[in-house]
Design a protein around this motif. Structure first.
Motif, short mmCIF file in Angstrom:
data_model
loop_
_atom_site.label_atom_id
_atom_site.label_comp_id
_atom_site.label_asym_id
_atom_site.label_seq_id
_atom_site.Cartn_x
_atom_site.Cartn_y
_atom_site.Cartn_z
N PRO A 76 0.79 -1.23 0.00
CA PRO A 76 0.00 0.00 0.00
C PRO A 76 0.83 1.28 0.00
CG PRO A 76 0.24 -0.79 2.24
CD PRO A 76 0.98 -1.76 1.38
N TYR A 77 2.15 1.17 -0.23
CA TYR A 77 3.00 2.34 -0.17
C TYR A 77 2.93 3.10 -1.49
CZ TYR A 77 4.76 -0.67 3.53
OH TYR A 77 4.86 -1.51 4.61
N LYS A 78 2.91 4.42 -1.41
CA LYS A 78 2.80 5.26 -2.59
C LYS A 78 4.15 5.82 -3.02
CE LYS A 78 -1.96 6.61 -1.52
NZ LYS A 78 -2.90 7.74 -1.26
N THR A 79 5.18 5.52 -2.25
CA THR A 79 6.53 5.96 -2.59
C THR A 79 7.52 4.96 -2.01
OG1 THR A 79 8.11 7.79 -2.42
CG2 THR A 79 6.72 7.36 -0.50
N TYR A 80 8.80 5.17 -2.27
CA TYR A 80 9.82 4.31 -1.67
C TYR A 80 9.81 4.50 -0.16
CZ TYR A 80 11.74 3.39 -6.30
OH TYR A 80 11.90 2.98 -7.61
N VAL A 81 9.99 3.40 0.55
CA VAL A 81 9.97 3.47 2.01
C VAL A 81 11.25 2.86 2.56
CG1 VAL A 81 7.46 3.41 2.19
CG2 VAL A 81 8.74 1.26 2.19
N LEU A 82 11.62 3.29 3.76
CA LEU A 82 12.76 2.69 4.44
C LEU A 82 12.42 1.26 4.85
CD1 LEU A 82 13.86 5.68 6.70
CD2 LEU A 82 14.90 4.93 4.55
N TYR A 83 13.47 0.48 5.02
CA TYR A 83 13.26 -0.92 5.35
C TYR A 83 12.55 -1.10 6.68
CZ TYR A 83 14.20 -5.88 5.91
OH TYR A 83 14.06 -7.24 6.09
N GLU A 84 12.84 -0.24 7.68
CA GLU A 84 12.18 -0.38 8.96
C GLU A 84 10.68 -0.08 8.86
OE1 GLU A 84 14.89 1.50 8.38
OE2 GLU A 84 14.87 3.38 9.56
N VAL A 85 10.32 0.77 7.90
CA VAL A 85 8.89 1.03 7.69
C VAL A 85 8.22 -0.21 7.12
CG1 VAL A 85 7.23 2.43 6.40
CG2 VAL A 85 9.25 3.51 7.41
N TYR A 86 8.92 -0.87 6.20
CA TYR A 86 8.33 -2.06 5.57
C TYR A 86 8.14 -3.19 6.57
CZ TYR A 86 7.68 -6.19 2.76
OH TYR A 86 7.17 -7.36 2.25
N ILE A 87 9.12 -3.43 7.44
CA ILE A 87 9.04 -4.61 8.32
C ILE A 87 8.18 -4.37 9.56
CG2 ILE A 87 11.30 -5.41 7.56
CD1 ILE A 87 12.37 -4.58 10.32
N THR A 88 7.74 -3.14 9.80
CA THR A 88 6.94 -2.87 11.01
C THR A 88 5.67 -3.71 11.06
OG1 THR A 88 7.82 -0.64 11.31
CG2 THR A 88 5.66 -1.09 12.26
N PRO A 89 4.87 -3.83 9.98
CA PRO A 89 3.69 -4.72 10.05
C PRO A 89 4.08 -6.17 10.34
CG PRO A 89 3.51 -3.24 8.18
CD PRO A 89 4.90 -3.09 8.70
N GLY A 90 5.21 -6.62 9.77
CA GLY A 90 5.67 -7.97 10.05
C GLY A 90 6.06 -8.15 11.51
N LEU A 91 6.61 -7.11 12.12
CA LEU A 91 6.97 -7.18 13.53
C LEU A 91 5.72 -7.17 14.41
CD1 LEU A 91 10.10 -4.83 13.55
CD2 LEU A 91 10.01 -7.33 13.44
N CYS A 92 4.69 -6.47 13.96
CA CYS A 92 3.40 -6.55 14.67
C CYS A 92 2.87 -7.98 14.60
CB CYS A 92 2.39 -5.59 14.03
SG CYS A 92 2.77 -3.84 14.24
#
Length: 290
Positions: A76-92
């Motif tokens: 659902p990202y509209k731009t490039y995101v940092l890796y920590e932003v990407y893995i946050t849902p996985g960490l949840c």
């Protein structure tokens, strides 16, 4: 469980001759939730450990791979995101997964100590008791996720504010699915010592063979076989459901898969704990404890 709650439970049980009313079910539900809350409050290390794992991944692992594993523009990202932003849902999802397995561990412990018998001989329907315990465990795990998200916000992971509201039903469904899986597994574990094997052969494969750490398109490029395993992994859809919800969107495919897995896992757990049909009845015949 306090004496007041026990008295209320006995009063509710006394009404079984005329059938249970909604008030009786609420008293029973409150007693189970209260017991689970007390257990969690008395085990502070459980709360700390549930946060240490994802925070280590966020602070150390993500920082180390930030420059190596860039994430392209994918929903659902509209731009490039940092890796920590990407893995946050996985960490949840990691918190929900470990919490679900922790719930199964507590059920195995209760069965070995004989506490499970107190719950299962209740005149209330078996399915209601199991669902109540499941919902109590999910509530605790959701609170842990929100604490983690609050810490992650100070680390620069700042999704839209509306996402913190949208994520609640996604966390609930994902938590119910994983806790139901843990409950089903608890019916198959004969001894508490066997739980370590379940940790190694269920939790870690589910987590690493998913989209929690890497986008599925990257996994497909690296290994088509692993990509197929990820697509067959229910945890993948739990993570994607949380990921889209955190940005105010609904991944309908993941939603349908998670709901389907809930029906399968929860139905299997209720059947397994049925004294006349499930695994516990066979264990009784073999001389095991309930």
């Amino acid at each position: 469980m306090t004496s007041q709650v026990q008295a209320e439970m006995l009063a509710a049980a006394a009404g079984r001759g005329s059938g249970f009313r909604l008030r009786h079910y609420l008293i029973c539900f409150r007693g189970i939730v209260f017991r689970e809350a007390l257990r969690f409050l008395n085990q502070r290390e459980r709360f700390i450990s549930s946060l240490v794992r994802p925070l280590l991944w966020l602070f150390i692992f993500a920082a180390g791979f930030r420059q190596v594993l860039g994430v392209s523009i994918i929903p659902p990202y509209k731009t490039y995101v940092l890796y920590e932003v990407y893995i946050t849902p996985g960490l949840c999802g990691m918190i929900l997964l470990f919490s679900g397995m922790q719930s199964s561990l507590s059920m195995v412990y209760d069965r070995e100590m004989g506490n499970m018998r107190t719950l299962l001989v209740s005149p209330f329907p078996r399915w209601f008791l199991l669902v109540s315990k499941l919902l109590a465990g999910v509530t605790v795990s959701i609170l842990q996720v929100y604490v983690f998200l609050a810490i992650a916000w100070f680390w620069g992971v700042k999704p839209p504010l509306i996402g913190y509201l949208f994520i609640l039903p996604a966390l609930f469904l994902a938590g119910v699915m994983l806790c139901a899986l843990g409950m089903l597994l608890s019916s198959m574990i004969k001894q508490l010592e066997n739980f370590a094997g379940i940790m190694n052969f269920v939790i870690f494969p589910m987590y690493f063979a998913s989209s929690a750490l890497y986008p599925l398109w990257r996994i497909q490029e690296a290994s088509p076989l692993l990509h197929k395993i990820c697509l067959a992994n229910p945890f993948t859809y739990a993570v994607e459901l949380v990921r889209f919800a955190l940005y105010g969107q609904i991944n309908w495919h993941s939603l349908l898969v998670v709901i389907g897995c809930i029906l399968i896992f929860l139905g299997g757990a209720i059947l397994a704990y049925d004294p006349s049909k499930g695994l516990l009845s066979r264990r009784q015949d073999e001389g095991g404890n309930t």
